[in-house]
Design an enzyme around this catalytic site. Structure first.
Site, PDB file in Angstrom:
ATOM      1  N   LYS C 183       1.424  -1.171  -0.498  1.00  0.00           N
ATOM      2  CA  LYS C 183       0.143   0.307   0.226  1.00  0.00           C
ATOM      3  C   LYS C 183       1.155   1.684   0.016  1.00  0.00           C
ATOM      4  CE  LYS C 183      -1.768   3.057   2.714  1.00  0.00           C
ATOM      5  NZ  LYS C 183      -1.874   3.698   2.825  1.00  0.00           N
ATOM      6  N   GLU C 257      11.267   0.688   9.888  1.00  0.00           N
ATOM      7  CA  GLU C 257      11.811   1.743   9.690  1.00  0.00           C
ATOM      8  C   GLU C 257      10.738   3.200  10.048  1.00  0.00           C
ATOM      9  OE1 GLU C 257      13.266   4.600   8.302  1.00  0.00           O
ATOM     10  OE2 GLU C 257      13.288   3.765   6.563  1.00  0.00           O
ATOM     11  N   CYS C 291      13.689  10.518   6.849  1.00  0.00           N
ATOM     12  CA  CYS C 291      14.057  10.024   7.996  1.00  0.00           C
ATOM     13  C   CYS C 291      14.605   9.864   8.697  1.00  0.00           C
ATOM     14  CB  CYS C 291      13.256   8.403   8.319  1.00  0.00           C
ATOM     15  SG  CYS C 291      13.674   7.198   6.568  1.00  0.00           S
ATOM     16  N   GLU C 388      11.437  14.982  15.197  1.00  0.00           N
ATOM     17  CA  GLU C 388      11.235  14.852  14.159  1.00  0.00           C
ATOM     18  C   GLU C 388      10.657  15.995  13.013  1.00  0.00           C
ATOM     19  OE1 GLU C 388       9.862  11.509  12.238  1.00  0.00           O
ATOM     20  OE2 GLU C 388      12.529  11.265  10.795  1.00  0.00           O
TER      21      GLU C 388
END
Lengths: 275, 314, 479
Positions: C183, C257, C291, C388
């Site tokens: 997906k 991840e 990331c 983040e």
């Protein structure tokens, strides 16, 4: 003449300690009753503190020295072989089975001792990247490992729940419920060998009492379960673990190289090649 | 003047300060190449390209440095320098013509009444392997003959032997000879090999009072490279932030086509900014480059690829 | 002195043939979603509606998993050599249609064409090539016994490197004999659907690759499906934790991840100019939607001022604008939602007392944009130093000694990547040893290669993607 019985204590930070709660639980083995320390939540926290410190010392010990410390352990067990066999027989194992268990234990310690300075060569490598870079994947031990040992009365099974993590430089909190008598005796050999304090802590008690604390404790980096838990137990451990992305391994492989892989973090380092 | 640590150059920088400057010369070649090749992906089209090409023309030092050079050859080149493309009035003169000292006088006569300057290579270009007195004589001769600009070579022998002080002192001495005549110092990057050497040589040359630093003599198979130019421009910027002095850069040797020249300009534009997009601070040493640039300008204006015979010989 | 402006140099869209709507790709066919629900997918640089994609429901997920299950019967029984050839073929087809993929990626996701053309798509092809060669060499990969595929793998990928994350997931999964239900993120599904066409073109057996689109709800349906054997997820730590929790007590493999807040450590003895470039590349690559972005700049105090002055000057040269302009360095923020998140965190940083520098540049009127931003005078406690941001925002902290640098670098729940800049070799190795990060870039940053394992420590996830280690994420030991 009345027999003098040993008082079993947890082994934390290189010292024999009672549970801070003062509680014990009674284990009956072949009509003998043992009072074993019933580890509390506070004891777990203390053990983690000690293991963090132990991790620093043990992971920075050179592979060559780690190998020798592990090998020395096999020498100690060999020297105490009779007493282990006697203990196991005392609890119902045949002499043959008891001997076999200890022989296998020694053999496995020697095997892992010899792996201590080789696993990184087997699990890491230089990566052939397509640019002017040096690129290497090497391995770091994952840190503090909580390991629940199996339910059989066996030194070898206990060792197989400890050695893979210990060999690669993790510190281990080994927790036994049914196998505590063997585990706490084993602590004596650890104490007499050269492991830095805190690198291996040995506790006994009821796992259900501390299940939540262990799986939620952020400073435990990995939980290894060498015992089949009922599904609810495993589920709540894994749910708790998800809060800090903690690694949980249920009955991990104890075969060869596979046995150590869960305890490693792969670190890949890049550097340019130039003038 | 040797071993006199109190000697200062025209920029008033002591040898100790120079040492401090070059001590920190760290360059990572891989990262440097990546930055330079990333700048090379800029897509310069249409009017931006035309503007760039015209800039290139105005920044050219049209050069001939051969034993076979004659007054006739210099006359041809000077005419081309003044009026590079007689068919296009929008094309300005080049910045300068660059010749050997013995031909300075001729060149000077031919460019009279134009904006074109005369540059002379001296100090026993290209090797520089003579005693200092000879280098001074050589340079003095070119200046007396009327040179507006002097292109000298650094003492690579001394540099590679680690005698940075000697390299510095020689440039200081030649700058004294030059006085107000524009001094360009050639590092000969092909001899220096490493980017750290190029950075050190740049800083030594700048601190010794050079008005420009220049990549190459054009006499080696390894001439200028955008990487070398990048190292030099960083040195120029660092030197400016230290002293406030804006020095120039000349790239020479191996820049053959318009595409390459535009890539240099992109680098100057993005790393140094507007101030350096001027013949006063950036030059191309060129012989064959100019014709390609003229062809490309014509192509942009007419939409047709051009033949070399449309443009006069230089 | 002149002012020289580069004119726009726009990559043509003519190569694209975007359909007005896209269905799911299941069992080798494009089929209408059972849900009958579609959402519009827009270009974040113009807010132009590009197409419609399906929002898949439980029935759609069931269908996809079922197709993958029957695909697994075929795929896992193929000779490894045959699997290898299919992957090689996919790699070639991607190479051949790379321009099409690049333009579509930039249009749909907002990243500069320079990056999609020179980085994303070439890396996609490289990943398929790399894992193609592993398919018939699994037995040589690790000296462990009896490795076999998990079976049906559910893969959920993010919007920052849409097709590249697909490649990181699909190539190793297929090489090891698994089949996949993938997906893509709902804002960037188009290149995955174009990849479905490539699977068709390559003649991949039906059901080996199934691509269903949808939002987070569809993702959780995949995670909770009873017949999934493994989940591979790339995305936020928050969602990763939810997935790990959903899988608790179930015998389903998992690799994660997740997020990062990487420290990029600049020592005083670094090659400063290259370090500036590396820091810029570390945070402004792909608008900072990375990331492993080097979002915390750790500078040794002795070079702080010099470094910041060079950095600000360099940042000013960054060209923000139309992703399809070949000269654009920084494209559009991927979505309005993400733009709001970045804006809020930056506002918080200013309110906390951080000193903000933003480059002077004109932002287009439509679409989602954010100026390259640098914070100095930041304390480690500020949220901009801890959370983040996933945008073009760099936060600066300072240190005095190597010990302190490592301590600050590790002072985070994340552990995905880190950077070290010094020309002193022993200091690199000393620092790298102590950094809790899965990837350490020394004197470089944001480098990727299919042969190089990637993945995190701590709350940045577990498992590796890429390299020999990446194979293990898709293999289990036969019991």
């Amino acid at each position: 003449m009345i027999e003098i019985k040993k008082t079993y204590k947890n082994y934390v930070g290189g010292k024999y300690v009672r549970s801070e709660s003062g509680k014990t639980y009674t284990k009956e083995l072949k009509n003998e009753f043992y009072e074993l320390p019933l580890t509390s939540k506070k004891d777990i926290r203390d053990a983690v503190t000690s293991s963090k410190d132990g991790y620093k010392k043990w992971s920075s010990t050179t592979p060559y020295l780690r190998m020798q410390i592990l090998y020395r352990l096999s020498e100690m067990i060999e020297g105490n072989k009779e007493s282990y066999v006697e203990l196991l027989m005392h609890h119902g194992l045949t002499k043959q089975k008891a001997n076999k268990d200890i022989d296998e234990s020694i053999q496995n310690i020697v095997w892992f001792a010899g792996l201590a300075d080789k696993w990184e060569q087997l699990a890491g490598n230089l990566n052939p990247v397509s640019e002017e870079y040096f690129n290497i994947s090497h391995q770091n031990p994952i840190g503090v490992v909580f390991s629940l040992s199996g339910s059989n009365l066996s030194l070898n099974e206990l060792l197989m729940s400890i050695l893979p993590a210990l060999t690669v430089g993790c510190s281990v909190i080994s927790y036994s419920e049914e196998n505590s008598v063997v585990a706490l005796k084993f602590a004596e050999d650890i104490n007499n060998s050269d492991f830095p304090s805190g690198s291996l802590n040995i506790l006994s008690g009821k796992f259900e009492n501390i299940l939540d604390d262990v799986s939620k404790h952020v400073e435990i980096n990995l939980v290894a379960l060498h015992k089949e838990l009922d599904n609810n137990g495993l589920k709540s451990i894994e749910e708790n673990a998800s809060e800090s992305v903690k690694r949980v391994f249920s009955q991990p492989s104890i075969e060869g190289l596979s046995s150590i892989l869960p305890y490693l973090e792969t670190k890949t380092v890049w550097h340019p090649k130039g003038t | 003047m040797q071993n006199n640590s109190t000697v200062k150059n025209s920029n008033n920088i002591s040898w100790e300060s120079v040492l401090e400057l070059i001590y920190d010369s760290r360059v990572d070649s891989v990262g440097l190449k990546e930055r330079v090749s990333s700048l090379a992906t800029r897509s310069i089209k249409k009017d931006s390209k035309l503007q760039a090409l015209k800039m290139v023309v105005s920044m050219c030092d049209l050069t001939t440095l051969e034993g076979e050079d004659t007054e006739g050859k210099i006359s041809q080149m000077a005419a081309k320098a003044i009026n590079p493309d007689p068919s296009d009035k929008e094309i300005n003169s080049v910045a300068a013509v660059c010749v050997y000292p013995s031909l300075v006088e001729t060149a000077k006569e031919k460019v009279i009444n134009s904006s074109v300057k005369v540059a002379a290579v001296s100090s026993y270009f290209p090797s520089g392997q003579v005693p200092m007195d000879s280098k001074i004589l050589d340079t003095q001769y070119a200046i007396d003959a009327g040179a507006d600009e002097i292109d000298i070579v650094i003492n690579r022998k001394a540099f590679l032997e680690g005698d940075y002080r000697k390299v510095f002192d020689e440039i200081v001495a030649l700058k004294e000879v030059c006085k107000n005549v524009h001094l360009k110092t050639i590092l000969e990057v092909g001899d220096l090999k490493t980017y750290e050497n190029i950075r050190k040589a740049s800083l030594i040359s700048l601190a010794a009072g050079s008005d420009f630093i220049k990549t190459s003599t054009g006499k080696l198979s390894i001439g200028s490279s955008r990487e070398a130019c990048y190292v030099m421009l960083k040195a120029v910027l660092d030197y400016k932030s230290l002293t406030g002095i804006s020095a120039g850069i000349k790239v020479a040797g191996g820049i053959r086509d318009s595409k390459d020249a535009i890539r240099y300009l992109v680098m100057i534009n993005e790393e140094m900014g507007d101030e350096w997009l001027s013949p006063d601070l950036f030059r191309f040493g060129a012989s064959s480059l100019l014709d390609d640039v003229l062809k490309q300008i014509k192509k942009l204006k007419t939409g047709a690829y051009q033949a070399g015979y449309y443009f006069p010989r230089g | 002195m002149v002012n020289w402006q580069y004119l726009e140099s726009i990559e043509s869209r003519e190569i694209l043939n975007i359909r007005s709507k896209y269905t799911n790709y299941i069992g080798g066919k494009f089929i209408e979603p059972n849900s009958k629900k579609y959402i519009e997918t827009i270009s974040p640089s113009t807010e132009e509606v590009l197409s419609k994609i399906a929002i898949s429901n439980q029935n759609d997920v069931n269908k996809a998993v079922k197709a993958a299950r029957s695909g697994f019967e075929i795929w896992s029984n193929l000779a490894p050599y045959e699997r290898s050839k299919y992957l090689f073929k996919l790699a070639r087809l991607i190479q051949e249609r790379s321009r099409e993929f690049a333009v579509l990626e930039s249009l749909d996701g907002g990243k500069p064409i320079k990056e999609s053309r020179d980085f994303d798509i070439p890396q996609v092809a490289a990943n398929f090539f790399y894992f193609a060669g592993w398919a018939d060499k699994i037995d040589l990969s690790w000296s462990t016994k009896g490795l076999k595929p998990h079976g049906v793998v559910g893969q959920i990928i993010p919007w920052n490197f849409p097709l590249l994350m697909l490649a990181w997931k699909v190539a190793p999964a297929l090489a090891t004999g698994n089949t996949v239900v993938l997906k893509p993120a709902e804002t960037t599904s188009l290149t995955a659907l174009l990849f479905a066409e490539i699977c068709d073109q390559a003649g991949l057996p039906n059901g080996v690759v199934n691509i269903i689109t949808g939002d987070g709800t569809t993702g959780s349906l995949i995670v909770n499906h009873k017949d999934i054997n493994k989940i591979a997820f790339t995305g936020s730590t928050q969602v990763g934790k939810l997935i790990q929790k959903s899988l608790a007590g179930r015998e389903v493999g998992l690799t994660l991840e997740l997020g990062g807040k990487a420290a990029n450590i600049v020592y005083e003895d670094a090659a400063i100019d290259q370090a500036v470039e590396g820091v810029v590349n570390g945070i402004f690559f792909n608008q900072g939607h990375v990331c492993c972005a080097g979002s915390r700049l750790l500078i040794q105090e002795s070079v702080h001022d010099q470094f910041i002055s060079k950095l600000e000057k360099r940042m000013q040269a960054l060209r923000v604008g139309n992703p399809l302009d070949k000269n654009t360095d920084i494209g559009a923020i991927n979505s309005k939602e993400q733009l709001n998140k970045i804006t809020n965190l930056v506002d918080e940083g200013v309110a906390d007392g951080g000193n903000i520098f933003q480059t002077e540049c004109e932002l287009p009127g439509n679409g989602f944009w954010f100026k390259p931003t640098l914070f100095t005078d930041v304390q480690p406690s500020y949220s901009i130093a801890r959370e983040e941001i996933f945008g073009p925002v760099l936060t600066t902290l300072t240190f005095r000694t190597p010990d302190e640098a490592v301590e600050i670098a590790n002072n985070t729940e994340y552990g995905l990547s880190a950077g070290v800049w010094t020309e002193k070799g022993s200091k690199i190795l000393w620092t790298a040893d102590r950094l809790e990060a899965g990837v350490v870039w020394a004197n470089t940053f944001n480098k990727f290669d299919p042969a190089s394992p990637f993945g995190g420590y701590k709350e940045s996830g577990f498992g590796r993607e890429g390299g020999r280690h990446g194979l293990l994420s898709y293999l289990k030991e036969s019991s």
